[in-house]
Design a protein around this motif. Sequence first.
Motif, PDB file in Angstrom:
ATOM      1  N   ILE A  57      32.288  63.990  62.612  1.00 15.64           N
ATOM      2  CA  ILE A  57      33.569  63.981  63.081  1.00 15.64           C
ATOM      3  C   ILE A  57      34.059  65.004  64.043  1.00 15.64           C
ATOM      4  O   ILE A  57      33.618  66.216  63.446  1.00 15.64           O
ATOM      5  CB  ILE A  57      34.427  63.732  61.890  1.00 15.64           C
ATOM      6  CG1 ILE A  57      35.801  63.151  62.456  1.00 15.64           C
ATOM      7  CG2 ILE A  57      34.590  64.897  61.028  1.00 15.64           C
ATOM      8  CD1 ILE A  57      36.881  62.524  61.225  1.00 15.64           C
ATOM      9  N   TYR A  59      37.479  66.779  65.715  1.00 16.02           N
ATOM     10  CA  TYR A  59      38.827  66.639  66.023  1.00 16.02           C
ATOM     11  C   TYR A  59      39.532  67.931  66.583  1.00 16.02           C
ATOM     12  O   TYR A  59      39.018  68.947  66.234  1.00 16.02           O
ATOM     13  CB  TYR A  59      39.352  66.379  64.526  1.00 16.02           C
ATOM     14  CG  TYR A  59      39.373  67.014  63.471  1.00 16.02           C
ATOM     15  CD1 TYR A  59      40.099  68.049  63.020  1.00 16.02           C
ATOM     16  CD2 TYR A  59      38.121  66.603  62.658  1.00 16.02           C
ATOM     17  CE1 TYR A  59      39.897  68.808  61.944  1.00 16.02           C
ATOM     18  CE2 TYR A  59      37.933  67.386  61.239  1.00 16.02           C
ATOM     19  CZ  TYR A  59      38.917  68.463  60.863  1.00 16.02           C
ATOM     20  OH  TYR A  59      38.439  69.277  60.074  1.00 16.02           O
ATOM     21  N   ILE A  77      41.362  62.581  66.639  1.00 18.09           N
ATOM     22  CA  ILE A  77      39.894  62.548  66.326  1.00 18.09           C
ATOM     23  C   ILE A  77      39.323  62.286  67.511  1.00 18.09           C
ATOM     24  O   ILE A  77      39.542  61.130  68.310  1.00 18.09           O
ATOM     25  CB  ILE A  77      39.679  61.437  65.286  1.00 18.09           C
ATOM     26  CG1 ILE A  77      40.286  61.845  64.081  1.00 18.09           C
ATOM     27  CG2 ILE A  77      38.044  61.436  65.373  1.00 18.09           C
ATOM     28  CD1 ILE A  77      40.102  60.699  62.888  1.00 18.09           C
ATOM     29  N   CYS A  99      38.733  65.590  56.916  1.00 23.72           N
ATOM     30  CA  CYS A  99      39.485  65.753  58.126  1.00 23.72           C
ATOM     31  C   CYS A  99      41.088  65.707  57.832  1.00 23.72           C
ATOM     32  O   CYS A  99      41.990  66.492  58.301  1.00 23.72           O
ATOM     33  CB  CYS A  99      39.263  64.700  59.360  1.00 23.72           C
ATOM     34  SG  CYS A  99      40.464  64.723  60.670  1.00 23.72           S
TER      35      CYS A  99
END
Length: 252
Positions: A57, A59, A77, A99
């Motif tokens: 991920i 972000y 994101i 996150c």
Amino acid sequence: MEIITVNSNNIEQEHICCAITEKKGETCVSSKKAWLKERFKDGLIFRKLDARGKVFIEYIPAEKAWCPIIADGYMHINCFWVSGQFKGQGYANQLLEQCIADAKAKGKCGLTALSSTKKMPFLSDPKYLRYKGFQVADSAAPYYNLLYLPFDEKAPIPKFRDCAKQGKIREKGMVLYYSNQCPHTDKYAPIIKEIAEQHGTTVILRKIETAEQAQNAPAPFTTYSFFYNGDFVTNEIFAEKKFEKFLASNVL
């Protein structure tokens, strides 16, 4: 296996997951890593499974996002991907939970993510994000949705900038807006320009080099947006055969 954070100290040693698997892909990988290094200064976080696979991920504070959105106070994101043998093992939930926790710790009012009305290549899976509580904040032509997960009911609703809503530009012919946010683009943008010129036509390349340019782009997906005669065509990266087919059907 554990989730690790890629940063300026370890990026040269770490596999960045989304890199193409071809042996000749090192130039593409280096362009993406260079892009990440610059974005770390803006607060970008890149978390991944400590394995060679597409489990990560990415972000960044929405004010610094390379996306034409108004989402002050949110964390955006950029990319969220779990694929192949790693699906179904809870890694997506772990990455998203980390996150969320990070965004809350930094005082953010929620998360945003670029998605679509149905699952599309290179965009976050709308079904999964809706399942996790994300809502549609805004839409843009032809299929983009800006999803958001507010942490408080009083959080403002984010939106696309007007410049990216219609999926149109004034320039005629083939025009590609792209950035190094994806390792594939630096390879394939020059390739399609060369193919076009071999057929007696051209592709105008508009490389996005700054967050300001990205936030004023004519389409939400600033990594890759291809237009023809003023109309948006695709956010999916053209490889050689796909582009040849597009030329044969639409241009030549």
